[in-house]
Structure formats: structure tokens, C-alpha cells
Scaffold this active site. Structure first.
Site, PDB file in Angstrom:
ATOM      1  N   PRO A   1      -7.458  -7.555   0.376  1.00 34.71           N
ATOM      2  CA  PRO A   1      -8.729  -7.379   0.506  1.00 34.71           C
ATOM      3  C   PRO A   1      -8.980  -6.789  -0.987  1.00 34.71           C
ATOM      4  O   PRO A   1      -8.675  -5.755  -1.461  1.00 34.71           O
ATOM      5  CB  PRO A   1      -8.941  -6.209   1.579  1.00 34.71           C
TER       6      PRO A   1
ATOM      7  N   ASP B   1      -6.068  -4.128  -4.630  1.00 32.75           N
ATOM      8  CA  ASP B   1      -5.727  -4.405  -3.317  1.00 32.75           C
ATOM      9  C   ASP B   1      -6.185  -3.073  -2.466  1.00 32.75           C
ATOM     10  O   ASP B   1      -5.715  -2.111  -2.638  1.00 32.75           O
ATOM     11  CB  ASP B   1      -4.183  -4.454  -3.267  1.00 32.75           C
ATOM     12  N   HIS B   2      -7.312  -3.220  -1.779  1.00 38.62           N
ATOM     13  CA  HIS B   2      -7.911  -2.015  -1.071  1.00 38.62           C
ATOM     14  C   HIS B   2      -6.811  -1.460  -0.073  1.00 38.62           C
ATOM     15  O   HIS B   2      -7.099  -0.270   0.578  1.00 38.62           O
ATOM     16  CB  HIS B   2      -9.122  -2.451  -0.380  1.00 38.62           C
ATOM     17  N   ARG B   3      -5.765  -2.195   0.504  1.00 42.08           N
ATOM     18  CA  ARG B   3      -5.137  -1.760   1.313  1.00 42.08           C
ATOM     19  C   ARG B   3      -4.197  -0.460   0.861  1.00 42.08           C
ATOM     20  O   ARG B   3      -3.835   0.371   1.503  1.00 42.08           O
ATOM     21  CB  ARG B   3      -4.289  -2.793   1.925  1.00 42.08           C
TER      22      ARG B   3
ATOM     23  N   VAL C   1      -5.042   0.794  -2.577  1.00 42.42           N
ATOM     24  CA  VAL C   1      -5.810   1.718  -3.507  1.00 42.42           C
ATOM     25  C   VAL C   1      -7.127   1.705  -2.971  1.00 42.42           C
ATOM     26  O   VAL C   1      -7.832   0.791  -2.743  1.00 42.42           O
ATOM     27  CB  VAL C   1      -5.603   0.605  -4.965  1.00 42.42           C
TER      28      VAL C   1
END
Length: 469
Positions: free
Chosen positions: A263, A439-441, A443
Site C-alpha cells: 500500500p 510502504d504503509h504496512r 511506515v
């Protein structure tokens, strides 16, 4: 009568090796030899393009070229024979292949088929660095060669080993073709190198370690012209179709995988880099930087490394199989490079540990190697964070897609003279826009914002390279 064992001992089939990490095919760009040419151990015989890079392949034995199995421009599966070499040309005439009579084919095929059926289903004996696939392991019966009906299992294994081009373990050290070429370029005898790879394989690191005490010799470069993808176009056509293969194909697959797996979040900041640009000019005349490539990208790279040091959790990867976040205590800094073959992202290993001159030297080597099309697959693996300099194309910024397996990518826009409020007055200043995708998983918004803000702060006040570094 010529026996199978005699032919196997005399004729060696050099197979397409896996020159990268798990690659399954490669395109033959250029042959440097032709049938009848004499070759020596370590001599480059062709250049191939994998999904990652163009690589020169050295032959692992001496002899005379008997046959090139594929023409230039053909894509070949890993483990498939691409060239046959007569390793005993002085032992008299012995045709490699003779046309069998009408009554012979069935008789010749039966022993080969039965040998295949008796072969174990596990890993087959192949030259170090070769991979095998289901489609490429079936061997056609060799013409003009007969196999005894009741050949002992030991003899069959020895013959198969010879057919695969593998010498006895005691005859030569185990190493992939690119490693052999590296050793030859550096003047290192592989027999003197202590192997650290699995099963006693000599790695690139082993060769470099052996060469460290000695004076390094520059490898002889070969001028090559990359073979462009064949375009399908009629003289009056309104469209052109270009085959998608090689680096471009791999890039497309990687970007699709990244975009629909991680994401993405992208944040932007516009920053006054006037002081950084002044520092670049000062460094160009610094004696410690003499002969090195000094440009804004160098200080941007250093600024990102400082930001990662201040925010180490950004340097991570997502392990889907084990459901773990892997924190990296090193930074392999990727630099996106546009080449005639497509986009590649080689990385500078352990960039976090390099001084500014060392980082400049590594950047210079990375860029020149990429332009020459000589970037190795190893140089493009293991990256942790990447920089893409879209500003060289005159654009302000972009929303970059993560390199697969990495946590963040920094896009740098064009540096332009713009009106800017400086010390309470509007003045012309050199300004750029930075974009950080992450990567929102791994960060969250706070961490991503801190990293981008720290990069901007260093570029606005480059003295922070000292106070923060």
C-alpha cells in the site's frame, strides 16, 4: 565405433547459466565466437540479456567451437545448451553429428529414453550456476552416438555429468561463469581462492577478498552495441509493436507486483536548496574530492542516509511468508537509472558506512557501469531504499512506485530558480520538490513525514550533515 563416453569426454555443451538469482531465461544479444574458433578457459563467448541486466558469459574450458545452438536475438531457457566445444581437437576427426540411416533412429532413441526414465527425479547434475527446468531437462538422442544397453549406473552418471559440462570435482574449483570472468580480469587463480559459498562454490566476495592484497588490474572492456528489441512495423503502418522482454519485461512485472502488493503513500515537500548548490560548487574544487563526480545527487543521497540514521525504522522490509517486519541495520542505496534497455535500479552496498568521497566514487562507478550496460544482477539485488532523480528530465516531481522488497523511494524534482521568501524578503532561490513514497504496512504517516522532513532540512542547511551525521 565412437562411444557415448568418448563423445561426452570430447564434446562439451555449455549451457545457459542462471547468472542472477532464480532467473529462468536470457536472450542472446551477441556472439563473440563462431564455429571453428579456438576458445580458452574464461574467454567471453557471448553477451546475454537477462531480466535484470546484460551479462557476458565466459566459457569454462579450452577447445574449438563446434556449434552455436542459437542465433542472436533468441531467448533461451536456463539449463539449455547454447554452444558445443571440442575440448580435444587434436585427437583426430570425430564428427559431432552424423545423419543416421532410416533404420537407426528408433534404436538410438530407446536407450536415451530408458536412461531418462531411470534417472532420479531429484536435482540433476549440472554445471555450477546452471538451473534446470522441466522443459529443458529432456535430452534428444545424440546423433551418431550409441549407448550400451546394459550400461552400469556409475557409467551413466559419469556420462551425464560430462554431457552437462561438469568436470570432476578435483579438476577445477566450483564457480559461476561471471565469477570466473571476474577472477580472470583480476588475475586471480581460482584454485588459490578459499570458497565460502554453499557446496564449496567460489563467490564474487571470495575473489575480491583474494584480490585485496594484490594490485588490482583494470578489466579489458569490450565495446558492444546492445541489440534493440525488434519492432514490427510495415512501411505504411500507423502502429509499431515492440516485443516486451528483457529488462523492460522484468520492470513491468516488478512494478505491477509492487503497486498491487504494498500500500503506497506519497508525501511531498518543496525546499530551498540554494546552500546545497553552493556546497556542491565548493566540493568540486576540494582536493579531497579531486577526480570524483560531485553533483546535487551526491548530497541528496547523503541527506537521505542521515535521515535514515535518525529514523532507522524506515529501513525495513515486509516478510509476508513469516508475517514479520525485517529491520535492516545496513543501507543498500538504490539509484534508478534509465538505460537503452530500460529502467534498472543498481544499489550501493553498505552506503551508510561510506564517507562522502567513497559515496561519490561508488555513485560514479554505478552510473558509468549502467550507461555501458554492464550492471551485474548482483548489483541490482538486495536494495533497501531507492532514489529516483526525475528532475534530470525537467519535471517538478512524481509519485514513484516502490522497488519490490524495499520500504521507501525518494523522487527528486528539477532544481529551478524561483521566487522564495528568504529572511523576510522575496528573492530568487534554487528550489526543488521532493516526493517520498513508502510502504504503509511498514511506515506510518508520522515516520514517513519525519524522514522526508529530515531530508529537506539537510538540503536546506547542509551543515546538518555534520551536526546530525
Amino acid at each position: 565405433m565412437t562411444t557415448m563416453t568418448e563423445n561426452a569426454a570430447r564434446y562439451r555443451e555449455f549451457k545457459m547459466p542462471d547468472v542472477g538469482e532464480g532467473l529462468t531465461e536470457a536472450e542472446i544479444l551477441k556472439w563473440y565466437v563462431q564455429p571453428g574458433d579456438t576458445v580458452t578457459d574464461g574467454q567471453v563467448v557471448c553477451e546475454v540479456e537477462t531480466a535484470k541486466a546484460a551479462v557476458e558469459l565466459p566459457i569454462p574450458y579450452d577447445g574449438v567451437v563446434q556449434k552455436l545452438h542459437f542465433e542472436e536475438g533468441v531467448t533461451v531457457d536456463v539449463g539449455t545448451a547454447i554452444i558445443t566445444v571440442d575440448v580435444a581437437p587434436g585427437s583426430g576427426p570425430a564428427p559431432l553429428a552424423e545423419a543416421p540411416s532410416a533404420a537407426e533412429p528408433a534404436a538410438l532413441a530407446e536407450p536415451a529414453e530408458s536412461a531418462e526414465e531411470e534417472a532420479p527425479k531429484g536435482r540433476q547434475p549440472v554445471l555450477v550456476g546452471y538451473g534446470v527446468s522441466e522443459a529443458s531437462t529432456k535430452r534428444r538422442p545424440r546423433k551418431g552416438i550409441s549407448v550400451p544397453e546394459q550400461a552400469p549406473a556409475e557409467a551413466l552418471r559419469a556420462v551425464q555429468t560430462e554431457l552437462n559440462g561438469q568436470a570432476p570435482a578435483s579438476a577445477r574449483p566450483l564457480a559461476k561463469p561471471p565469477v570466473r570472468k571476474l577472477a580472470k580480469d583480476l588475475g586471480i587463480d581460482l584454485a588459490t581462492v578459499v570458497p565460502t559459498g554453499p557446496d564449496g562454490i567460489v563467490t564474487r566476495e571470495d575473489v575480491h577478498a583474494a584480490a585485496a592484497p594484490a594490485v588490482e588490474t583494470a578489466p579489458v572492456s569490450r565495446e558492444t552495441t546492445p541489440a534493440p528489441a525488434a519492432a514490427v512495423q510495415a512501411s505504411d503502418a500507423r502502429e509499431t509493436r515492440i516485443p516486451v522482454k528483457g529488462v523492460r519485461k522484468a520492470t513491468a512485472q516488478a512494478m505491477i507486483g509492487s503497486a498491487f502488493t504494498a500500500p503506497h503513500v506519497t508525501e511531498f515537500v518543496t525546499v530551498d536548496v540554494t546552500r546545497t548548490m553552493k556546497l556542491v560548487e565548493q566540493l568540486k574544487s576540494d582536493k579531497d574530492m579531486a577526480g570524483l563526480r560531485v553533483n546535487p545527487l551526491l548530497l541528496i543521497a547523503k541527506a537521505l542516509l542521515v535521515a535514515i540514521k535518525r529514523n532507522p525504522d524506515v529501513n525495513a522490509s515486509w516478510d509476508e511468508a513469516n508475517q514479520e517486519i525485517v529491520l535492516k541495520h545496513y543501507v543498500n542505496l538504490g539509484i534508478a537509472a534509465a538505460t537503452p534497455r530500460g529502467l534498472i535500479v543498481p544499489n550501493i552496498k553498505d552506503a551508510h558506512a561510506k564517507t562522502l568521497p567513497q559515496l561519490a566514487e561508488s555513485l560514479g562507478e554505478l552510473v558509468s557501469t549502467a550507461r555501458e550496460g554492464k550492471t551485474s544482477p548482483a548489483a541490482m539485488s538486495g536494495g533497501t531504499v531507492t532514489i529516483t532523480n526525475v528532475g534530470v528530465f525537467g519535471v517538478d516531481t512524481g509519485t514513484p512506485i516502490l522497488n519490490p522488497g524495499e520500504s521507501a523511494i525518494l523522487a527528486v524534482g528539477a532544481i529551478k530558480l524561483q521566487p522564495w521568501v528568504h529572511k523576510g524578503k522575496v528573492k530568487p532561490r534554487q528550489v526543488t520538490t521532493l516526493a517520498l513514497s513508502f510502504d504503509h504496512r511498514l511506515v506510518d504517516g508520522e515516520l514517513g513525514s519525519k524522514v522526508l522532513a529530515d531530508v529537506a532540512a539537510v538540503l536546506e542547511q547542509p551543515k546538518r550533515l555534520i551536526t546530525w551525521g
